[in-house]
Design an enzyme around this catalytic site. Structure first.
Site, PDB file in Angstrom:
ATOM      1  N   GLN A  93      11.390  -4.696   7.050  1.00  0.00           N
ATOM      2  CA  GLN A  93      10.842  -3.351   6.903  1.00  0.00           C
ATOM      3  C   GLN A  93      11.937  -2.343   6.570  1.00  0.00           C
ATOM      4  O   GLN A  93      11.781  -1.504   5.685  1.00  0.00           O
ATOM      5  CB  GLN A  93      10.147  -2.930   8.198  1.00  0.00           C
ATOM      6  CG  GLN A  93       8.768  -3.510   8.375  1.00  0.00           C
ATOM      7  CD  GLN A  93       7.767  -2.837   7.452  1.00  0.00           C
ATOM      8  OE1 GLN A  93       7.346  -1.718   7.673  1.00  0.00           O
ATOM      9  NE2 GLN A  93       7.406  -3.524   6.399  1.00  0.00           N
ATOM     10  N   GLY A 123       1.618  -6.263   4.543  1.00  0.00           N
ATOM     11  CA  GLY A 123       2.888  -6.930   4.291  1.00  0.00           C
ATOM     12  C   GLY A 123       3.930  -6.642   5.340  1.00  0.00           C
ATOM     13  O   GLY A 123       5.071  -7.099   5.245  1.00  0.00           O
ATOM     14  N   GLY A 182       0.823  -1.206   0.000  1.00  0.00           N
ATOM     15  CA  GLY A 182       0.000   0.000   0.000  1.00  0.00           C
ATOM     16  C   GLY A 182       0.855   1.253   0.000  1.00  0.00           C
ATOM     17  O   GLY A 182       0.666   2.146  -0.801  1.00  0.00           O
ATOM     18  N   ARG A 190      11.368  -0.917  21.435  1.00  0.00           N
ATOM     19  CA  ARG A 190      11.419  -2.378  21.501  1.00  0.00           C
ATOM     20  C   ARG A 190      11.103  -2.982  20.138  1.00  0.00           C
ATOM     21  O   ARG A 190      10.120  -2.619  19.503  1.00  0.00           O
ATOM     22  CB  ARG A 190      10.402  -2.864  22.536  1.00  0.00           C
ATOM     23  CG  ARG A 190      10.537  -4.318  22.934  1.00  0.00           C
ATOM     24  CD  ARG A 190       9.481  -4.640  23.979  1.00  0.00           C
ATOM     25  NE  ARG A 190       9.688  -5.944  24.596  1.00  0.00           N
ATOM     26  CZ  ARG A 190       8.841  -6.497  25.455  1.00  0.00           C
ATOM     27  NH1 ARG A 190       7.736  -5.840  25.805  1.00  0.00           N
ATOM     28  NH2 ARG A 190       9.091  -7.679  25.990  1.00  0.00           N
ATOM     29  N   GLU A 246       8.231   3.939   8.682  1.00  0.00           N
ATOM     30  CA  GLU A 246       8.672   5.185   8.064  1.00  0.00           C
ATOM     31  C   GLU A 246      10.144   5.494   8.322  1.00  0.00           C
ATOM     32  O   GLU A 246      10.872   5.882   7.410  1.00  0.00           O
ATOM     33  CB  GLU A 246       7.818   6.354   8.579  1.00  0.00           C
ATOM     34  CG  GLU A 246       6.653   6.730   7.703  1.00  0.00           C
ATOM     35  CD  GLU A 246       5.452   5.813   7.865  1.00  0.00           C
ATOM     36  OE1 GLU A 246       4.578   5.821   6.988  1.00  0.00           O
ATOM     37  OE2 GLU A 246       5.394   5.082   8.865  1.00  0.00           O
ATOM     38  N   LYS A 287      13.210 -10.197  12.717  1.00  0.00           N
ATOM     39  CA  LYS A 287      13.212 -10.708  11.345  1.00  0.00           C
ATOM     40  C   LYS A 287      12.300  -9.873  10.445  1.00  0.00           C
ATOM     41  O   LYS A 287      12.719  -9.395   9.388  1.00  0.00           O
ATOM     42  CB  LYS A 287      12.774 -12.171  11.330  1.00  0.00           C
ATOM     43  CG  LYS A 287      12.972 -12.855   9.988  1.00  0.00           C
ATOM     44  CD  LYS A 287      12.758 -14.362  10.112  1.00  0.00           C
ATOM     45  CE  LYS A 287      13.153 -15.067   8.825  1.00  0.00           C
ATOM     46  NZ  LYS A 287      13.032 -16.547   8.940  1.00  0.00           N
ATOM     47  N   THR A 288      11.055  -9.691  10.851  1.00  0.00           N
ATOM     48  CA  THR A 288      10.144  -8.869  10.043  1.00  0.00           C
ATOM     49  C   THR A 288      10.547  -7.400  10.114  1.00  0.00           C
ATOM     50  O   THR A 288      10.365  -6.656   9.142  1.00  0.00           O
ATOM     51  CB  THR A 288       8.690  -9.044  10.504  1.00  0.00           C
ATOM     52  OG1 THR A 288       8.593  -8.765  11.908  1.00  0.00           O
ATOM     53  CG2 THR A 288       8.206 -10.471  10.248  1.00  0.00           C
TER      54      THR A 288
END
Length: 746
Positions: A646, A471, A244, A636, A713, A641-642
């Site tokens: 990002q 995502g 998005g 934190r 961001e 991993k994710t």
């Protein structure tokens, strides 16, 4: 016995990964409901003017074509509340598709052809005859700078930039000075999944709407207010979103058209946009910036002046915080800020990853590099000398700020101490090598959100909230938070999202989802824990008589006494003993208005520092970004991993902003000409090399109960500037107009 309380902070595979790999994850255009019709949007070939004639007879004569919707037959079907504003709407009057004969921008939707098949609808749309009366249009920002104005209310939450001190005095006090004009052209989001809405007709104006959106509740509110439907009649589902980047924060026009057609035809309808039509709504606005800096002999900033002029549409005031960060990131008593808009014949711009900050950090961070050279200081040393320990813009202390550690750890990993400061001094064979840096700051926000948690008789925990996952890993980190909260294995937890029948949640944007939904999930699990304790006490379990919730812990599928871990009860046994299929609880109600407007006690932000290496061919002018280190302090980290993914995506995007990304407007036609993946350049694998991500340790007890600041961001900020600064270090050429293309270096 090992307690299962360490899910948060551990690298964890995406729980939704198998569904995406196997193809069982359904997106908006993949819900093949019975008796489905297909709509195809007809776009205006002109930029400004009026429709004078629509001849739909040949189209309607085609077997299988059901209707041609246009301004000629829509007003009687839908009502438009002119006061309606979605969650992220700018000030002004929202665009109303098919509302009148007036054309406001190129590729404006002017008709919808509905047919039995997509192919038939597309063909029928191609032969629909529409005549126009064209008017002169204005789409060039540089020609309208004198008409730029300071916006009023603007977008929800927009605050005009605040100046302080006296810049003129600060400029006079400086012994080193720099001034520069910085710009980037419009950019488009281009998520892989294009916008689509599948509306399932259930009878009696009751709809299931499968929409591509970043906020199911936002789409629902739009449908309800435009078409006068109730919540029960307008259920919106958005379980998976294929990217998005801000383009899904507002309901797009295919949603209106699909619902309109379904209500009128009393049939299920799908409307999907083409890739070219993805360029017909919203974009990161073209912005022109002026930055002037002054510094004393010791390198301390004595004055900052940052002015930006951005484009907006004729009908809405789209606003961003472009210059405000310049009054926050560095220590300076004299700061003059100004932000203005110029109205053009374009669609209203849209939030795009790190809106405002991504633009403002380009001007500020390139200017800081130029100022460092003017002051005779290393760019890193110059930033450290102007480090801000206190938010002078808000006159508040920081809840936490570990940017110094970002500088230190990022520079060490990159090897910054080996940098020769002289432009053009470093080489790798024939290639010029440049090292540059940048950085950024982003608000750490938390929005009101609700969640529900229920435990069934098999000991399986289901937690739900109507949020979205574009995502970013929302499914996964909410599963981790819930599992840790009630001491269950990850495989015993399911997180459900993306449905307006679930507890209410905000749009997914602003880097607030992890903090907002995560807190709601934690609270819902805590409320469920209290219900489980009540059930244990009902069972006359002696060890839990008179015990309060703080006296127990949840681990390994059990509830235990903290003072005696042998005193435990299995959670599923509590549900079975209750005689109910499940025990459930919600978090507290959404905060009231008084709670939301309390003055803040702290300035809450995430920070980062970026170091980039480029190699430039001096003969060809080609630039390759060979190394990037991005050090981020964002509270934190729930899932490294994710989270790393990002930041990796942010770095790739920053490289794209610096070297490739540009929506090219032909002002003769007022149209973006490179409206496809072939000509709108974005990086491919061969463009991306080594990227290191460092998460700097940062604890923050004030920002929210989980200590999360958000990553979506901040990881983008400073990347484009770092690349541009590295190009200057390599070549001695300062490019201030992005993207840095070959012609600007030759």
């Amino acid at each position: 016995m090992t307690l299962q309380t360490d899910y948060i902070g551990k690298p964890t595979n995406r729980v939704d990964g198998p569904a995406k790999v196997l193809g069982t994850a359904k997106y908006a255009a993949e819900f093949n409901v019975p008796n489905l019709l297909y709509g195809y949007v007809v776009s205006s070939p002109i930029t400004k003017g009026n429709i004078t004639k629509i001849d739909a007879a040949p189209v309607l004569a085609l077997p299988g074509v059901h209707r041609v919707f246009s301004h000629e037959n829509v007003p009687s079907l839908a009502w438009f509340d002119r006061s309606y504003k979605d969650d992220v709407a700018p000030g002004g009057s929202p665009f109303r598709p098919l509302h009148s004969a007036e054309i406001k921008f190129s590729q404006q939707p002017v008709a919808l052809v509905v047919a039995d098949t997509f192919e038939l609808a597309r063909y029928a749309a191609s032969i629909l005859h529409i005549e126009y009366e064209e008017e002169a249009h204005e789409t060039e920002l540089a020609k309208h700078l004198d008409e730029a104005y300071q916006p009023g209310k603007g977008k929800t939450g927009y605050q005009p930039p605040k100046s302080r001190g006296n810049f003129g005095r600060g400029w006079a006090q400086g012994v080193a000075h720099m001034e520069g004009q910085y710009s980037h052209h419009a950019q488009h989001h281009n998520p892989m999944e294009m916008f689509a809405s599948t509306v399932e007709w259930l009878g009696d104006k009751k709809l299931n709407v499968y929409d591509k959106t970043q906020g199911a509740f936002n789409s629902q509110q739009y449908i309800m207010k435009v078409f006068g439907l109730s919540k029960e009649q307008a259920r919106v589902v958005s379980k998976y979103t294929g990217g998005g980047f801000g383009s899904g924060l507002r309901p797009q026009y295919q949603l209106f058209m699909a619902v309109l057609a379904a209500l009128e035809l009393e049939r299920s309808v799908r409307v999907s946009l083409t890739r070219q039509q993805m360029f017909s709504f919203g974009h990161r606005p073209e912005t022109l910036q002026h930055v002037a800096l002054a510094a004393a002999a010791d390198g301390s900033l004595t004055g900052i002046n940052h002015v930006a002029v951005a484009e907006t549409s004729q009908f809405e005031d789209f606003t961003e915080n472009v210059v405000g960060w310049s009054g926050t990131l560095y220590d300076c008593k004299n700061v003059q800020l100004d932000y203005r808009l110029a109205k053009l014949d374009v669609f209203t711009p849209l939030d795009m990853r790190a809106p405002g900050a991504a633009t403002g950090s380009i001007g500020l961070e390139i200017a800081m590099d130029e100022m460092a050279y003017a002051a005779g200081l290393d760019p890193l040393e110059f930033r450290i000398r102007n480090y801000s320990d206190f938010d002078q813009a808000q006159n508040l202390p920081y809840s936490s700020k570990n940017l110094r550690a970002c500088y230190r750890e990022g520079a060490a990993k990159f090897g910054w101490e080996r940098r020769d400061p002289r432009p053009g001094s470093m080489r790798d064979g024939n290639l010029l090598v440049g090292w540059g840096m940048g950085g950024g700051i982003w608000d750490a926000q938390k929005q009101p959100a609700q969640a529900q948690a229920s435990l069934d008789a098999d000991g399986h925990l289901t937690v739900s909230s109507g949020s979205n996952d574009i995502g970013t890993g929302t499914y996964t980190i909410m599963t981790q938070i819930a599992a840790e909260s009630l001491g269950l294995p990850l495989e015993a937890v399911t997180f459900v999202l993306g449905d307006t029948e679930l507890p209410e949640a905000p749009v997914q944007g602003g880097s607030w989802t992890a903090a907002s939904i995560g807190t709601a999930v934690q609270e819902a699990c805590a409320a469920l824990g209290e219900e489980l304790l009540k059930q244990a006490q009902k069972m006359d379990h002696a060890a839990f008589k008179g015990v309060k919730i703080d006296d127990v812990q949840f681990a390994n599928g059990q509830m235990r006494l903290r003072t005696d871990l042998t005193q435990a009860v299995v959670l599923r046994d509590l549900v079975q003993a209750s005689g109910q299929p499940k025990i459930e609880a919600k978090n507290a109600k959404l905060p009231g208005l008084i709670d939301m407007v309390k003055p803040p006690k702290y300035s809450m932000h995430a920070h980062n520092a970026v170091f980039a290496e480029v190699k430039v061919d001096p003969d060809l002018g080609t630039v390759h970004v060979t190394r990037v280190v991005n050090a981020v302090a964002a509270g934190r980290i729930v899932n490294p991993k994710t989270a790393r993914s990002q930041v990796l995506g942010s770095v790739v995007w920053g490289i794209s902003m610096a070297l490739m990304e540009e929506s090219v407007m032909d002002h003769r036609f007022g149209r973006f000409m490179n409206h496809n993946y072939a000509e709108y350049h974005i990086p491919v694998n061969a463009d991306i090399h080594d990227i290191d991500v460092i998460f700097v340790h940062e604890e923050d007890a004030e920002v929210n109960p989980l200590g999360i600041k958000g990553l979506g961001e901040v990881g983008l900020l400073g990347v484009a500037a770092a690349v541009c600064n590295a190009i200057y270090h390599a070549t001695g050429k300062r490019v201030r107009d992005l993207p840095v293309t070959i012609d600007k270096l030759l």
